[in-house]
Write a protein that holds these residues in place. Sequence first.
Motif, PDB file in Angstrom:
ATOM      1  N   ASP A 264       0.795  -1.252  -0.012  1.00 23.44           N
ATOM      2  CA  ASP A 264      -0.004  -0.189  -0.036  1.00 23.44           C
ATOM      3  C   ASP A 264       0.971   1.278   0.183  1.00 23.44           C
ATOM      4  OD1 ASP A 264      -2.531  -0.945   0.070  1.00 23.44           O
ATOM      5  OD2 ASP A 264      -2.812  -1.248   2.269  1.00 23.44           O
TER       6      ASP A 264
ATOM      7  N   ASN B 251       0.813  -4.645  10.272  1.00 25.40           N
ATOM      8  CA  ASN B 251      -0.723  -4.860  10.145  1.00 25.40           C
ATOM      9  C   ASN B 251      -1.485  -3.711  11.033  1.00 25.40           C
ATOM     10  OD1 ASN B 251      -0.152  -5.855  12.767  1.00 25.40           O
ATOM     11  ND2 ASN B 251      -1.737  -7.290  12.576  1.00 25.40           N
TER      12      ASN B 251
ATOM     13  N   ALA C 217      -8.914 -19.065  13.263  1.00 25.31           N
ATOM     14  CA  ALA C 217      -7.486 -18.947  13.047  1.00 25.31           C
ATOM     15  C   ALA C 217      -6.932 -19.526  11.803  1.00 25.31           C
ATOM     16  CB  ALA C 217      -6.607 -19.539  14.181  1.00 25.31           C
ATOM     17  N   GLU C 218      -7.756 -19.926  11.076  1.00 25.05           N
ATOM     18  CA  GLU C 218      -7.651 -20.297   9.539  1.00 25.05           C
ATOM     19  C   GLU C 218      -8.291 -19.154   8.634  1.00 25.05           C
ATOM     20  OE1 GLU C 218      -8.897 -24.289   8.415  1.00 25.05           O
ATOM     21  OE2 GLU C 218      -7.550 -24.012   6.320  1.00 25.05           O
TER      22      GLU C 218
ATOM     23  N   SER D  81      -5.280 -16.487   2.561  1.00 26.68           N
ATOM     24  CA  SER D  81      -3.759 -16.129   2.623  1.00 26.68           C
ATOM     25  C   SER D  81      -3.463 -15.755   1.241  1.00 26.68           C
ATOM     26  CB  SER D  81      -3.059 -17.140   3.017  1.00 26.68           C
ATOM     27  OG  SER D  81      -1.576 -17.005   2.809  1.00 26.68           O
TER      28      SER D  81
ATOM     29  N   ASN E  43      -4.439 -19.945   5.318  1.00 29.63           N
ATOM     30  CA  ASN E  43      -2.988 -19.980   5.754  1.00 29.63           C
ATOM     31  C   ASN E  43      -2.346 -21.426   6.207  1.00 29.63           C
ATOM     32  OD1 ASN E  43      -5.009 -19.984   7.990  1.00 29.63           O
ATOM     33  ND2 ASN E  43      -3.663 -18.728   9.429  1.00 29.63           N
TER      34      ASN E  43
ATOM     35  N   LEU F 252      -3.147  -5.596  -1.830  1.00 26.19           N
ATOM     36  CA  LEU F 252      -3.372  -4.381  -1.023  1.00 26.19           C
ATOM     37  C   LEU F 252      -4.284  -4.935   0.224  1.00 26.19           C
ATOM     38  CD1 LEU F 252      -3.434  -1.787  -3.819  1.00 26.19           C
ATOM     39  CD2 LEU F 252      -1.495  -2.833  -2.572  1.00 26.19           C
ATOM     40  N   THR F 253      -4.037  -4.167   1.032  1.00 28.78           N
ATOM     41  CA  THR F 253      -5.006  -4.627   2.494  1.00 28.78           C
ATOM     42  C   THR F 253      -5.965  -3.359   2.518  1.00 28.78           C
ATOM     43  OG1 THR F 253      -3.052  -2.919   3.385  1.00 28.78           O
ATOM     44  CG2 THR F 253      -3.392  -5.538   3.904  1.00 28.78           C
ATOM     45  N   PRO F 254      -7.093  -3.781   2.974  1.00 25.31           N
ATOM     46  CA  PRO F 254      -8.320  -2.803   3.074  1.00 25.31           C
ATOM     47  C   PRO F 254      -8.043  -1.237   3.643  1.00 25.31           C
ATOM     48  CG  PRO F 254      -8.871  -4.855   4.126  1.00 25.31           C
ATOM     49  CD  PRO F 254      -7.317  -4.791   3.813  1.00 25.31           C
ATOM     50  N   CYS F 255      -8.604  -0.358   2.745  1.00 24.07           N
ATOM     51  CA  CYS F 255      -8.022   1.029   2.978  1.00 24.07           C
ATOM     52  C   CYS F 255      -8.875   1.217   4.628  1.00 24.07           C
ATOM     53  CB  CYS F 255      -8.980   1.830   2.240  1.00 24.07           C
ATOM     54  SG  CYS F 255     -11.158   1.700   2.118  1.00 24.07           S
ATOM     55  N   SER F 256      -8.050   2.275   5.326  1.00 25.14           N
ATOM     56  CA  SER F 256      -8.249   2.356   6.839  1.00 25.14           C
ATOM     57  C   SER F 256      -8.172   3.867   6.958  1.00 25.14           C
ATOM     58  CB  SER F 256      -7.273   1.475   7.386  1.00 25.14           C
ATOM     59  OG  SER F 256      -6.152   2.064   7.224  1.00 25.14           O
TER      60      SER F 256
ATOM     61  N   ASP G  51      -5.634   5.034   8.500  1.00 23.07           N
ATOM     62  CA  ASP G  51      -4.290   5.209   8.388  1.00 23.07           C
ATOM     63  C   ASP G  51      -4.306   5.459   6.853  1.00 23.07           C
ATOM     64  OD1 ASP G  51      -3.389   5.302  11.067  1.00 23.07           O
ATOM     65  OD2 ASP G  51      -3.828   3.300  10.861  1.00 23.07           O
ATOM     66  N   THR G  52      -4.635   4.421   5.972  1.00 21.67           N
ATOM     67  CA  THR G  52      -4.389   4.768   4.553  1.00 21.67           C
ATOM     68  C   THR G  52      -5.204   6.053   3.842  1.00 21.67           C
ATOM     69  OG1 THR G  52      -6.111   3.258   3.892  1.00 21.67           O
ATOM     70  CG2 THR G  52      -4.008   2.149   4.181  1.00 21.67           C
TER      71      THR G  52
ATOM     72  N   PHE H 288     -11.357  -1.563   6.158  1.00 27.01           N
ATOM     73  CA  PHE H 288     -10.876  -2.205   7.516  1.00 27.01           C
ATOM     74  C   PHE H 288     -11.628  -1.940   8.464  1.00 27.01           C
ATOM     75  CE2 PHE H 288      -8.134  -2.081  11.108  1.00 27.01           C
ATOM     76  CZ  PHE H 288      -7.730  -3.095  10.946  1.00 27.01           C
TER      77      PHE H 288
ATOM     78  N   ASP I  37      -6.839  -7.105  14.364  1.00 29.35           N
ATOM     79  CA  ASP I  37      -5.409  -7.463  13.955  1.00 29.35           C
ATOM     80  C   ASP I  37      -5.515  -8.583  13.224  1.00 29.35           C
ATOM     81  OD1 ASP I  37      -3.940  -5.413  15.047  1.00 29.35           O
ATOM     82  OD2 ASP I  37      -3.827  -6.592  17.187  1.00 29.35           O
TER      83      ASP I  37
ATOM     84  N   THR J 216      -4.646  -9.204   4.237  1.00 29.88           N
ATOM     85  CA  THR J 216      -4.683  -8.840   2.766  1.00 29.88           C
ATOM     86  C   THR J 216      -6.203  -9.451   2.466  1.00 29.88           C
ATOM     87  OG1 THR J 216      -2.563  -8.493   2.705  1.00 29.88           O
ATOM     88  CG2 THR J 216      -3.808  -8.644   0.439  1.00 29.88           C
TER      89      THR J 216
END
Lengths: 207, 207
Positions: free
Chosen positions: A65, A81, B55-56, B59, B81, B101-105, B107-108, B123, B138, B142
């Motif tokens: 990103d 993250n 937890a699975e 990925s 994973n 890319l990770t979800p917008c948040s 911070d982004t 996010f 947490d 992605t």
Amino acid sequence: MPVQLFGPVQVSDTVEIPERSGTAFTLEQGDTLIVIDPRGEQVADLLAFNAEDVAEIISSGRTFDYAETIYLTTGHELYSNRSRPMLGIIEDTVGRHDFLLTPCSYDTFHHFYPKLQPHRGCFGNLAAALEPYGIAPDMVPTAFNCFMNVPVDGATGKLRVLPPISKAGDHIAFRAHMDLIIGLTACSAPDSNGGTFKPIHYRIERG
Amino acid sequence: MPVQLFGPVQVSDTVEIPERSGTAFTLEQGDTLIVIDPRGEQVADLLAFNAEDVAEIISSGRTFDYAETIYLTTGHELYSNRSRPMLGIIEDTVGRHDFLLTPCSYDTFHHFYPKLQPHRGCFGNLAAALEPYGIAPDMVPTAFNCFMNVPVDGATGKLRVLPPISKAGDHIAFRAHMDLIIGLTACSAPDSNGGTFKPIHYRIERG
């Protein structure tokens, strides 16, 4: 080597990670980690966790990103993250690393090397090394794969795993932006390393 | 619509996810999830967790390992994973999605749109929707970003976020290979959607 009054202080001697194994250790904020390919064409999978709260984990997606590139080198930050810089790449004599692929494992060996003796791979080595820090195998994300050479065809998206372009003695150096638990391997997958298995060296300097 | 004696059974009516929001729901093994872009040029971030053990998690790295491409479409599997297929892409009228890319948040938004009103983004929407399922922020990895158009320059590695190539009514369909918790959004980031905000539709069919 004598301690220098000015300039970096060597915290550790150079440590060897034997072929097809892995280790874990801590870094303090401000430390520099130098990962060295002593013989050339070898890969080291690197993971980072916040030492105060291991739910904060290195994130390929957040890093892509912010970097706006999939090829990371000197000047790039590796993000968590939680969108915080964990490690800054401050020196890089190679310029080609991978942050797309997950550590090799029993399952990937079974898939890609059905005729070879299965191996727990970097995934198993990282999981075992990180277990004393309270990090479960399911928390192992995509690693920053030092020296791994994974070109992507921009038109088709297809990726290939080629031998690293690193030569003997090449290295990449990271500055720690927070106290960290690091996982690091000497990779176990034949394709990553041009068909051979070799050690990885690292050392830590206090800035 | 009447229940068909043969062929797919519609489990849910078409559901609208309003612009800049998100939702979570369960799929049973064998269900088909159809994600629809009702107006065109809109993005939907998709996450998947094993409903029996969260937890699975989906990925990107494992999926890239096995698919050997970063562009995923009909015939590809999305892996967990734990190297198990979670969702198979069985139909795709677009052919361009993102898994880098990770979800917008918050911070982004702060980083990429400093002049815009900050937004919790996909996010925040995913974290809120998944919280009742015991999934912590947490644990949001992605996402598979349906319809998101992120071309990569194979020579330099540089990526760009361009408007989606999806037209009104385009869709992508996934077959669930295990019981799953799904998170799904109508994306909140202007660049992902050609500068506008639009809803996303989805429906579930039992095979």
